[in-house]
Design an enzyme around this catalytic site. Structure first.
Site, PDB file in Angstrom:
ATOM      1  CG  ASP A   1      -2.170   0.877   0.978  1.00  0.00           C
ATOM      2  OD1 ASP A   1      -2.114   1.752   0.079  1.00  0.00           O
ATOM      3  OD2 ASP A   1      -3.187   0.708   1.687  1.00  0.00           O
TER       4      ASP A   1
HETATM    5  C1  BGC Z   1      -5.204   3.094   0.058  1.00  0.00           C
HETATM    6  C2  BGC Z   1      -5.186   2.082  -1.086  1.00  0.00           C
HETATM    7  C3  BGC Z   1      -4.987   2.798  -2.389  1.00  0.00           C
HETATM    8  C4  BGC Z   1      -3.686   3.587  -2.327  1.00  0.00           C
HETATM    9  C5  BGC Z   1      -3.334   4.311  -3.609  1.00  0.00           C
HETATM   10  C6  BGC Z   1      -4.019   4.051  -0.011  1.00  0.00           C
HETATM   11  O1  BGC Z   1      -4.253   5.116   0.859  1.00  0.00           O
HETATM   12  O2  BGC Z   1      -5.199   2.413   1.282  1.00  0.00           O
HETATM   13  O3  BGC Z   1      -6.377   1.353  -1.066  1.00  0.00           O
HETATM   14  O4  BGC Z   1      -4.956   1.892  -3.455  1.00  0.00           O
HETATM   15  O5  BGC Z   1      -3.818   4.550  -1.294  1.00  0.00           O
HETATM   16  O6  BGC Z   1      -4.129   5.413  -3.810  1.00  0.00           O
END
Ligand code: BGC
Length: 720
Positions: free
Chosen positions: A266
């Site tokens: 993530d």
């Molecule tokens: C989220 C993810 C997301 C990523 C990219 C993170 O804050 O938890 O689900 O894909 O950001 O935007």
């Protein structure tokens, strides 16, 4: 009628054309990787954030504003990995791609309420098609953390509380997306069940409890959908950060499940270069971490022998393999999108996902003869509410209103409430031309009550806004809406409530109102979809994918642990419910929830009869007949629960199927029983004890019909 319409939609999308995946992806990945220089290898192992903001390096030519980008290697025909968030549609981050819109689906929780794998696949196809057409080949969707708590800020992006339902639907959606040559994923691996302190919380759970719940959901989704990637979570699992968790990544995912794709982190979830050997293959949005660990520091590890060449090749091959397996290496190019066709998918999910919770005296469907209807609250005169976060879509038909909401830190700091321009009031007025509709904000309950007295019927639109980076703090509807519903219902007993919420809510006014419809966040077609169900153009068929407890005291945790504590506070999350998430917990403890998992009403009646079990080798299937004995076409969901496993009390959904029936029609269904749900995890594998297994068909997890037994003569062991 209904049946025909669905088939058309699914068929129409199928015609979008399947991309031929390469059957020899492993060989091709190995050959390409062997031709790469180390610079090229390391280039694939960390991602950039292509956003035009001062804190980040300028966008490179040809880069689209989005959540992530990994530059490709043109000399080897490896395209960039162009990544887009897309839990509910292809997002346009902070509106920075001027004028760009996309089809905005309802909450994933609404999709879960459909209990319809084919519909999940159709949403996946739709997302993949739009991603491709907008120049993306990696879809950061597939959110599927089990809803362990009723306040989870992102539960609306996930598929509810049951591992089978979540796993099957996530797998189908992944397969749909990948059929369009776009790599899909499942996330956030694992136990990212709350937003509060998500970067510091330590989810503690026993191995068996984890394998039998959240991990089983991921395992089923991975088997069914073969996602090219898995995104690891922010939180710790048993004291190790998920993205550096050797046990989760190397042992469970890659060894036990034989997962062949790659693990991406993530954004901002990598804590050191050691995460690479623990099984993390790619550092996403690397500038968000303290260091770009998977570049210079990783090169040093390799040079000094702490990382092996094999491991480096393995990580690179996993990325290439997914690209070839999915057919994502096709050059990135933009094309036209058939938004009207995609809007039908959004509308179908909204329609199939709405759950009718109460309908006293046949109040619904609304009589076209009603003279005067008062609509109260929820900004229903302008649109429908949406959830907030990396899943926020800029819908095709526009946003009616946006309010920036200030929250102290993190993701929530930029949060905004948006109402999609799809007004339920306008849709109702169009569907019921003989009826006069008026709107009342509900800002002052007494004023709303005074007006309610003068209407033939009142519909209160109650809302609970949720989003990434923040959790709800109780089951109560926020901002005094409970008092509003009560005041209005006291003034006019002919009151109904439409809920647009991200989670279950308490309903202290339930006895006072005639009907309640759960519409979740219904997406860009929400207005007409709500009108369809209220007027009877669509017969509601959604079933709850998450329990609605009677009070916070029935939940394993009454509020999010760590609520209100400053960032960086280490917070241990205990899960006393173990694998008995949601309805399992309530069932085994004898709770009477307000509305149980699996519950939902229809405008027609169904009978389920003739349950039998059949064993064919190791495969166990259930058969039953479902009849529509009422006056309208509609859909029922057969739900089979395990209630006893060799002398141990259980409550587990082991098979389900949605069926659409005309009045008077009967259909025979065959439900495949997921064997791991009959087993326990012990000593590194699944074990089924010899003995009697008892099953029951359920109208919901709390309304079980007659029992049926099956004997297992010898204990059985299943592969991990
Ligand atoms: C989220 C993810 C997301 C990523 C990219 C993170 O804050 O938890 O689900 O894909 O950001 O935007």
């Amino acid at each position: 009628m209904m049946k025909k319409k669905n088939h058309l939609i699914l068929l129409g999308l199928g015609l979008a054309g399947l991309v031929q995946a390469s059957p020899d992806a492993d060989r091709r990945a190995a050959e390409t990787e062997a031709q790469m220089s180390d610079d090229e290898r390391f280039q694939l192992l960390h991602g950039h954030i292509p956003l035009p903001i001062p804190e980040l390096p300028p966008l490179r030519p040809g880069w689209k504003v989005s959540s992530g980008r990994v530059p490709g290697i043109p000399r080897l025909n490896i395209p960039d990995l162009a990544e887009t968030d897309a839990s509910l549609g292809i997002i346009n981050p902070f509106g920075l791609r001027k004028g760009d819109v996309a089809t905005a689906l309802p909450s994933t929780l609404a999709l879960a309420a459909s209990f319809n794998p084919a519909l999940a696949r159709a949403t996946g196809v739709m997302l993949g098609t739009e991603a491709r057409a907008k120049g993306f080949n990696v879809l950061l969707g597939g959110g599927m953390n089990l809803a362990r708590d009723y306040y989870g800020g992102r539960n609306f992006e996930y598929l509810g509380e049951d591992p089978l339902l979540a796993g099957v639907l996530a797998g189908e959606s992944v397969a749909g997306t990948q059929s369009q040559g776009v790599i899909a994923m499942v996330k956030h691996f694992s136990l990212n069940a709350q937003e509060t302190l998500r970067d510091w919380a330590d989810a503690r759970i026993g191995e068996a409890a984890h394998r039998e719940s959240d991990l089983l959901a991921f395992q089923i989704a991975i088997e069914r959908g073969q996602p090219g990637s898995v995104m690891c979570a922010y939180n710790k699992v048993n004291s190790r950060y998920a993205c550096g968790n050797e046990h989760l990544l190397n042992t469970v995912l890659k060894r036990d499940w034989g997962y062949k794709g790659w693990v991406m982190s993530d954004w901002g979830a990598v804590h050191g270069v050691a995460d690479f050997n623990a099984g993390l293959d790619q550092q996403s949005g690397a500038l968000l971490d303290k260091k770009v660990w998977f570049d210079a520091p990783l090169r040093r590890e390799l040079a000094e022998g702490r990382v092996s060449r094999e491991r480096l090749s393995d990580a690179v091959r996993r990325i290439l393999r997914s690209m070839y397996a999915v057919g994502a290496e096709r050059p990135l190019a933009e094309s036209e999108i058939d938004y009207p066709a995609h809007a039908k998918v959004a509308r179908e999910v909204a329609a199939q996902g709405m759950v009718l919770l109460k309908n006293e005296g046949g109040t619904l469907p609304l009589s076209p003869k009603l003279k005067k209807v008062l609509i109260v609250g929820g900004q229903a005169h302008i649109g429908v509410l949406s959830g907030y976060g990396s899943s926020s879509v800029t819908p095709v038909n526009g946003v009616a209103a946006t309010i920036p909401v200030s929250a102290p830190t993190g993701f929530a700091a930029r949060s905004r409430q948006s109402w999609f321009a799809s007004s339920p009031l306008k849709a109702l007025a169009a569907a019921m031309p003989e009826t006069q509709f008026q709107y009342e904000s509900g800002y002052f309950p007494e004023a709303a009550a005074a007006r309610a007295k003068r209407a033939d019927l009142v519909i209160v639109f109650a809302t609970q806004w949720q989003g990434e980076g923040m959790d709800a703090t109780s089951l109560a509807l926020p901002q005094g809406q409970d008092a509003l519903v009560s005041a209005v219902a006291r003034a006019n007993p002919n009151t109904l409530v439409v809920l647009q919420t991200g989670n279950p809510v308490a309903m202290p006014w339930l006895k006072q109102v005639k009907a309640v419809l759960q519409a979740w966040y219904p997406g860009q077609e929400g207005g007409p979809a709500i009108a369809d169900v209220l007027t009877g153009a669509v017969n509601p068929s959604g079933r709850l994918p998450i329990s609605f407890p009677a009070s916070e005291s029935q939940a394993p945790r009454a509020t999010p642990p760590g609520l209100g504590l400053p960032d960086e506070t280490a917070q241990v999350l205990e899960y006393p419910e173990g694998s008995d998430v949601g309805y399992r917990w309530h069932g085994l403890r004898g709770h009477k929830p307000l509305f149980a998992f699996g519950y939902g009403l229809s405008y027609t009646r169904f009978e389920q009869t003739g349950l039998s079990l059949r064993q064919d080798g190791d495969k166990l299937t259930a058969r039953l007949r479902v009849s529509n004995t009422g006056p309208r076409a509609g859909a029922d969901v057969a739900q089979l629960y395990l209630v006893d496993a060799a002398g141990r009390k259980r409550l587990r959904l082991v098979g389900f199927q949605r069926v659409e029936l005309l009045p008077g029609q009967t259909q025979e269904l065959t439900l495949e029983i997921e064997p791991r749900l009959l087993a326990d995890w012990a000593d590194g594998g699944w074990h089924m004890a010899a003995g009697r297994y008892r099953f029951a068909l359920g109208r919901s997890a709390a309304e079980l019909g007659p029992r049926l037994d099956w004997q297992l003569a010898q204990p059985r062991r299943l592969a991990p």
